[in-house]
Scaffold this active site. Structure first.
Site, PDB file in Angstrom:
ATOM      1  N   ARG A 185       0.832  -1.216   0.000  1.00 47.74           N
ATOM      2  CA  ARG A 185       0.000   0.000   0.000  1.00 47.74           C
ATOM      3  C   ARG A 185       0.865   1.264   0.000  1.00 47.74           C
ATOM      4  NH1 ARG A 185      -3.199  -3.665  -0.450  1.00 47.74           N
ATOM      5  NH2 ARG A 185      -5.377  -3.600   0.233  1.00 47.74           N
ATOM      6  N   SER A 224     -10.599  -0.645   3.454  1.00 50.02           N
ATOM      7  CA  SER A 224      -9.820  -0.804   4.684  1.00 50.02           C
ATOM      8  C   SER A 224      -9.393   0.563   5.189  1.00 50.02           C
ATOM      9  CB  SER A 224      -8.556  -1.623   4.424  1.00 50.02           C
ATOM     10  OG  SER A 224      -8.885  -2.892   3.952  1.00 50.02           O
ATOM     11  N   GLU A 249      -4.827   3.791   6.611  1.00 48.31           N
ATOM     12  CA  GLU A 249      -4.479   3.567   5.206  1.00 48.31           C
ATOM     13  C   GLU A 249      -5.117   4.655   4.344  1.00 48.31           C
ATOM     14  OE1 GLU A 249      -5.361   1.910   1.376  1.00 48.31           O
ATOM     15  OE2 GLU A 249      -6.306   0.510   2.760  1.00 48.31           O
TER      16      GLU A 249
HETATM   17  N1  EPU Z   1     -10.082 -10.627  10.379  1.00 42.75           N
HETATM   18  C1  EPU Z   1     -10.809 -10.718  11.550  1.00 42.75           C
HETATM   19  N2  EPU Z   1     -11.887  -9.889  11.724  1.00 42.75           N
HETATM   20  C2  EPU Z   1     -12.255  -8.994  10.785  1.00 42.75           C
HETATM   21  C3  EPU Z   1     -11.514  -8.896   9.585  1.00 42.75           C
HETATM   22  C4  EPU Z   1     -10.433  -9.711   9.418  1.00 42.75           C
HETATM   23  O1  EPU Z   1     -10.529 -11.509  12.421  1.00 42.75           O
HETATM   24  O2  EPU Z   1     -13.245  -8.280  11.024  1.00 42.75           O
HETATM   25  C5  EPU Z   1      -8.919 -11.512  10.203  1.00 42.75           C
HETATM   26  C6  EPU Z   1      -9.295 -12.907   9.784  1.00 42.75           C
HETATM   27  O3  EPU Z   1      -8.414 -13.789  10.396  1.00 42.75           O
HETATM   28  C7  EPU Z   1      -9.042 -12.908   8.298  1.00 42.75           C
HETATM   29  C8  EPU Z   1      -7.867 -11.969   8.189  1.00 42.75           C
HETATM   30  O4  EPU Z   1      -8.096 -10.995   9.194  1.00 42.75           O
HETATM   31  O5  EPU Z   1      -8.738 -14.167   7.827  1.00 42.75           O
HETATM   32  C9  EPU Z   1      -7.716 -11.297   6.851  1.00 42.75           C
HETATM   33  O6  EPU Z   1      -8.929 -10.684   6.469  1.00 42.75           O
HETATM   34  P1  EPU Z   1      -9.268 -10.396   4.927  1.00 42.75           P
HETATM   35  O7  EPU Z   1      -8.944 -11.560   4.093  1.00 42.75           O
HETATM   36  O8  EPU Z   1     -10.629  -9.817   4.885  1.00 42.75           O
HETATM   37  O9  EPU Z   1      -8.202  -9.318   4.506  1.00 42.75           O
HETATM   38  P2  EPU Z   1      -7.722  -8.009   5.246  1.00 42.75           P
HETATM   39  O10 EPU Z   1      -6.338  -8.184   5.707  1.00 42.75           O
HETATM   40  O11 EPU Z   1      -8.729  -7.596   6.258  1.00 42.75           O
HETATM   41  C10 EPU Z   1      -6.713  -7.009   3.069  1.00 42.75           C
HETATM   42  C11 EPU Z   1      -6.753  -5.696   2.341  1.00 42.75           C
HETATM   43  C12 EPU Z   1      -8.062  -5.554   1.580  1.00 42.75           C
HETATM   44  C13 EPU Z   1      -8.135  -6.692   0.587  1.00 42.75           C
HETATM   45  C14 EPU Z   1      -8.087  -8.012   1.379  1.00 42.75           C
HETATM   46  C15 EPU Z   1      -8.088  -9.226   0.496  1.00 42.75           C
HETATM   47  C16 EPU Z   1      -5.397  -4.185   3.640  1.00 42.75           C
HETATM   48  C17 EPU Z   1      -5.343  -3.026   4.544  1.00 42.75           C
HETATM   49  N3  EPU Z   1      -6.591  -4.609   3.282  1.00 42.75           N
HETATM   50  O12 EPU Z   1      -7.749  -6.959   4.043  1.00 42.75           O
HETATM   51  O13 EPU Z   1      -8.000  -4.341   0.841  1.00 42.75           O
HETATM   52  O14 EPU Z   1      -9.302  -6.625  -0.193  1.00 42.75           O
HETATM   53  O15 EPU Z   1      -6.874  -8.049   2.149  1.00 42.75           O
HETATM   54  O16 EPU Z   1      -6.843  -9.414  -0.080  1.00 42.75           O
HETATM   55  O17 EPU Z   1      -4.355  -4.684   3.227  1.00 42.75           O
HETATM   56  C18 EPU Z   1      -8.581  -2.032   0.892  1.00 42.75           C
HETATM   57  O18 EPU Z   1      -7.378  -1.767   0.831  1.00 42.75           O
HETATM   58  O19 EPU Z   1      -9.444  -1.117   0.897  1.00 42.75           O
HETATM   59  C19 EPU Z   1      -9.015  -3.414   0.975  1.00 42.75           C
HETATM   60  C20 EPU Z   1     -10.285  -3.737   1.136  1.00 42.75           C
END
Ligand code: EPU
Length: 437
Positions: free
Chosen positions: A260, A334, A430
């Site tokens: 990012r 995010s 972010e």
């Molecule tokens: N999780 C939780 N609770 C929550 C959300 C997440 O426990 O409410 C934990 C879970 O263990 C889950 C893990 O976090 O398995 C990862 O969650 P997720 O796959 O939803 O991905 P993320 O890390 O929350 C990132 C990006 C997203 C992108 C997704 C999918 C960042 C800041 N965000 O989210 O990007 O779509 O991965 O690859 O890196 C964005 O930048 O606007 C965005 C949505």
């Protein structure tokens, strides 16, 4: 006696106004509808604009000389009290731009928070961007560059100029075997572009389907999702320097992409306006299905039959289930980055919280799921009337209506403090903070 620019002129017998900025540079203001101006920026290097600018400078023929006060008075007769975001989006012509006054940016940002921009322009060409830059410098109007407004939180009204970068167009540069190089205008909608590429059989961007925002904003923070980042398919971009108006091409190395991150968010912050982005796609790009969520979505189809479209559809289903649609519920994706810890800090955290969701990085650091920390700290689904934390994804702050940027920022800070006190991990926003006190 040397001329003192700008010079103010009016076309006799019409409402059209002119502002001459210098010997080769003028703008033409034509009435558009009841309350708006259509502004053409001209760089008078070639006939016929050279002839026209001469007549304007001399104030001869049909071009009447106006005082600065009279020009301002005439210009202000046509102002827009409420900006219509749908208008002007398909204006043809490379040098055309539209200018409005007092525009509510709620319609231009996915958070949907009300904040007024004193001046607003959409630029559809490089020259139009240069015109806007000159205009903001001359009028001492602070510049706010807007893409799709999907990654910003506005804390207050914007007294200066909000410049919407609106260059359109998708063009193939080169096809060689299965490889296709395509250049895309910064103003194209990101998701539409991903679908357009898919329709053409140009693969590699499927995992980035449904990310809100414009193409020009995608390199700023090296957008990423489900195992793919923009940088994986990036060829080059072209950007205009805010101070000089010069156009420069940046390759991937010059963009210094990170998680990012890019040079446009760090060393070169605020210095460039991205006007087009070129991608290297591949008809035979390998499918990227390493994420468990994607495998889960595709499990009913035989693996040998999986197509790029299947992956795009899977990503769209996952995103729609977890992430709020900004058309229905204001948000900026995010809100926080996933924090990256050094190994020793991570071990400490894991000792006290063995369940913490984490992803080891190639360089030995460990990325922590901020969503996990926020959820475990008890914030998921939290509601403060006008705003809160999304029910299905703790990383996303949402706006139910009537909130201010400052209120949302307060919630973000409360979460950051709480997560720090419980886990010793410092979260970082972010989303870009605009006009923060
Ligand atoms: N999780 C939780 N609770 C929550 C959300 C997440 O426990 O409410 C934990 C879970 O263990 C889950 C893990 O976090 O398995 C990862 O969650 P997720 O796959 O939803 O991905 P993320 O890390 O929350 C990132 C990006 C997203 C992108 C997704 C999918 C960042 C800041 N965000 O989210 O990007 O779509 O991965 O690859 O890196 C964005 O930048 O606007 C965005 C949505």
């Amino acid at each position: 006696m040397p001329l003192k620019y700008p010079l103010y002129r009016a076309l006799e017998g019409s409402e059209t106004l002119y502002r001459v900025e210098g010997r080769r540079h003028f703008s033409e203001w034509q009435p558009l509808g009841e309350d708006r101006w259509l502004v053409h920026a001209h760089f008078a290097e070639i006939y016929p604009s050279q002839v026209l600018i001469q007549a304007l400078i001399e104030g001869e023929g049909a071009y009447g000389v106006l005082s600065s006060e009279e020009w301002q008075r005439r210009r202000q007769r046509r102002v827009s009290s409420d900006g219509d975001p749908s208008s002007g989006t398909s204006l043809p012509g490379s040098k055309i731009m539209e200018m409005k006054e007092r525009v509510d940016l709620a319609d231009w940002t996915t958070f949907g928070l009300s904040a007024q921009a004193a001046h607003w322009m959409t630029a559809r060409s490089d020259d139009a961007v240069r015109f806007a830059l000159d205009w903001s410098q001359e009028n001492k109007a602070d510049l706010l560059v807007m893409g799709g407004g999907s990654n910003m939180l506005l804390h207050r009204d914007w007294d200066g100029l909000a410049l919407h970068v609106g260059m359109l167009g998708i063009r193939v540069l080169k096809e060689e075997g299965s490889r296709v190089e395509v250049v895309v205008g910064a103003g194209e909608n990101w998701h539409q572009w991903v679908i357009n590429a898919l329709d053409n059989g140009w693969h590699g961007l499927e995992n980035l389907a449904l990310i809100p925002g414009q193409v020009g904003a995608s390199p700023m923070q090296n957008i990423g999702a489900y195992g793919v980042e923009l940088k994986d398919r990036f060829l080059w971009l072209e950007a205009i320097h805010v101070q000089t108006g010069a156009l420069k091409r940046f390759d991937g190395a010059a963009c210094a992409f990170g998680y990012r991150e890019s040079v446009f968010k760090s060393a070169e912050k605020g210095n460039w306006i991205i006007v087009r982005v070129a991608f290297a796609l591949d008809r035979n790009a390998p499918l990227q299905t390493s994420y468990g969520a994607i495998q889960q979505e595709l499990k009913d189809l035989p693996e040998a039959s999986w197509t790029h479209r299947d992956v795009a559809n899977a990503v769209m289903r996952i995103r729609s289930a977890k992430l709020p649609d900004p058309e229905k519920l204001g948000n900026a994706g995010s809100f926080f980055k996933n924090p990256v810890l050094q190994a020793d800090a991570f071990v400490k955290l894991q000792n006290t919280h063995p369940q913490v969701a984490h992803y080891p990085q190639p360089d030995g650091t460990i990325k922590i799921a901020a969503g996990w920390l926020i959820e475990k700290a008890g914030w998921k689904g939290m509601h403060r009337g006008t705003h809160g934390v999304h029910v299905h994804q703790a990383l996303v702050l949402v706006h139910y209506g009537g909130a201010t940027g400052a209120e949302i920022w307060q919630l973000a800070q409360d979460i950051m403090h709480d997560v720090f006190s419980k886990y010793g991990v410092q979260l970082e926003a972010e989303v870009n903070q605009i006009g923060r006190a």
